[in-house]
Scaffold this motif. Sequence first.
Motif, mmCIF file in Angstrom:
data_model
loop_
_atom_site.group_PDB
_atom_site.id
_atom_site.type_symbol
_atom_site.label_atom_id
_atom_site.label_comp_id
_atom_site.label_asym_id
_atom_site.label_seq_id
_atom_site.Cartn_x
_atom_site.Cartn_y
_atom_site.Cartn_z
ATOM 1 N N GLY A 12 4.966 3.459 6.033
ATOM 2 C CA GLY A 12 4.679 3.418 4.604
ATOM 3 C C GLY A 12 3.207 3.625 4.315
ATOM 4 O O GLY A 12 2.832 4.357 3.387
ATOM 5 N N LEU B 291 2.048 4.839 0.568
ATOM 6 C CA LEU B 291 2.782 3.987 -0.364
ATOM 7 C C LEU B 291 2.014 2.691 -0.613
ATOM 8 O O LEU B 291 1.378 2.156 0.289
ATOM 9 C CB LEU B 291 4.174 3.669 0.185
ATOM 10 C CG LEU B 291 5.083 4.871 0.421
ATOM 11 C CD1 LEU B 291 6.379 4.434 1.060
ATOM 12 C CD2 LEU B 291 5.353 5.586 -0.883
ATOM 13 N N THR B 292 2.087 2.190 -1.837
ATOM 14 C CA THR B 292 1.393 0.958 -2.205
ATOM 15 C C THR B 292 2.410 -0.086 -2.663
ATOM 16 O O THR B 292 3.592 0.219 -2.832
ATOM 17 C CB THR B 292 0.389 1.209 -3.344
ATOM 18 O OG1 THR B 292 1.132 1.618 -4.492
ATOM 19 C CG2 THR B 292 -0.628 2.279 -2.972
ATOM 20 N N ASP B 293 1.929 -1.297 -2.911
ATOM 21 C CA ASP B 293 2.811 -2.361 -3.403
ATOM 22 C C ASP B 293 3.433 -1.980 -4.742
ATOM 23 O O ASP B 293 4.568 -2.349 -5.036
ATOM 24 C CB ASP B 293 2.040 -3.675 -3.540
ATOM 25 C CG ASP B 293 1.700 -4.276 -2.191
ATOM 26 O OD1 ASP B 293 2.360 -3.913 -1.190
ATOM 27 O OD2 ASP B 293 0.787 -5.124 -2.129
ATOM 28 N N GLU B 294 2.692 -1.231 -5.555
ATOM 29 C CA GLU B 294 3.211 -0.809 -6.846
ATOM 30 C C GLU B 294 4.410 0.124 -6.678
ATOM 31 O O GLU B 294 5.343 0.110 -7.486
ATOM 32 C CB GLU B 294 2.131 -0.117 -7.685
ATOM 33 C CG GLU B 294 1.017 -1.039 -8.149
ATOM 34 C CD GLU B 294 -0.014 -1.325 -7.064
ATOM 35 O OE1 GLU B 294 -0.246 -0.454 -6.190
ATOM 36 O OE2 GLU B 294 -0.553 -2.441 -7.071
ATOM 37 N N ASP B 295 4.399 0.929 -5.625
ATOM 38 C CA ASP B 295 5.532 1.825 -5.361
ATOM 39 C C ASP B 295 6.803 1.033 -5.071
ATOM 40 O O ASP B 295 7.902 1.479 -5.388
ATOM 41 C CB ASP B 295 5.227 2.752 -4.180
ATOM 42 C CG ASP B 295 4.083 3.702 -4.472
ATOM 43 O OD1 ASP B 295 4.004 4.193 -5.615
ATOM 44 O OD2 ASP B 295 3.266 3.950 -3.564
ATOM 45 N N PHE B 296 6.653 -0.124 -4.482
ATOM 46 C CA PHE B 296 7.813 -0.937 -4.133
ATOM 47 C C PHE B 296 8.214 -1.900 -5.243
ATOM 48 O O PHE B 296 9.298 -2.468 -5.200
ATOM 49 C CB PHE B 296 7.544 -1.711 -2.843
ATOM 50 C CG PHE B 296 7.459 -0.811 -1.639
ATOM 51 C CD1 PHE B 296 8.601 -0.303 -1.061
ATOM 52 C CD2 PHE B 296 6.227 -0.459 -1.101
ATOM 53 C CE1 PHE B 296 8.536 0.539 0.040
ATOM 54 C CE2 PHE B 296 6.146 0.375 -0.003
ATOM 55 C CZ PHE B 296 7.307 0.881 0.573
#
Length: 84
Positions: free
Chosen positions: A56, A61-66
């Motif tokens: 990831g 990918l970032t925390d916002e993506d999840f």
Amino acid sequence: MPSITVRNVPDEVHRALRVRAATHGRSTEAEIRDILERAVKPEGRPKLGTLLAEIGRELGLTDEDFAVFDEVRDKSPAEPPSFE
């Protein structure tokens, strides 16, 4: 539980195992089990979650993506199965 027999262990190795076991306060057999377990299950082995997190990060990918998963996840309790 399976057993293993090791033949032709040199006297020096057997003596060193006994000393090492005494140093750790356990039997020679327990010491050999510990050595074998550490050899085949090293602490530094990669774990699935760590590998997925690394993939990831490589993808950017970032925390916002999840965060979207938390928004759409069904949070209602699961119904127990019925066997009737």
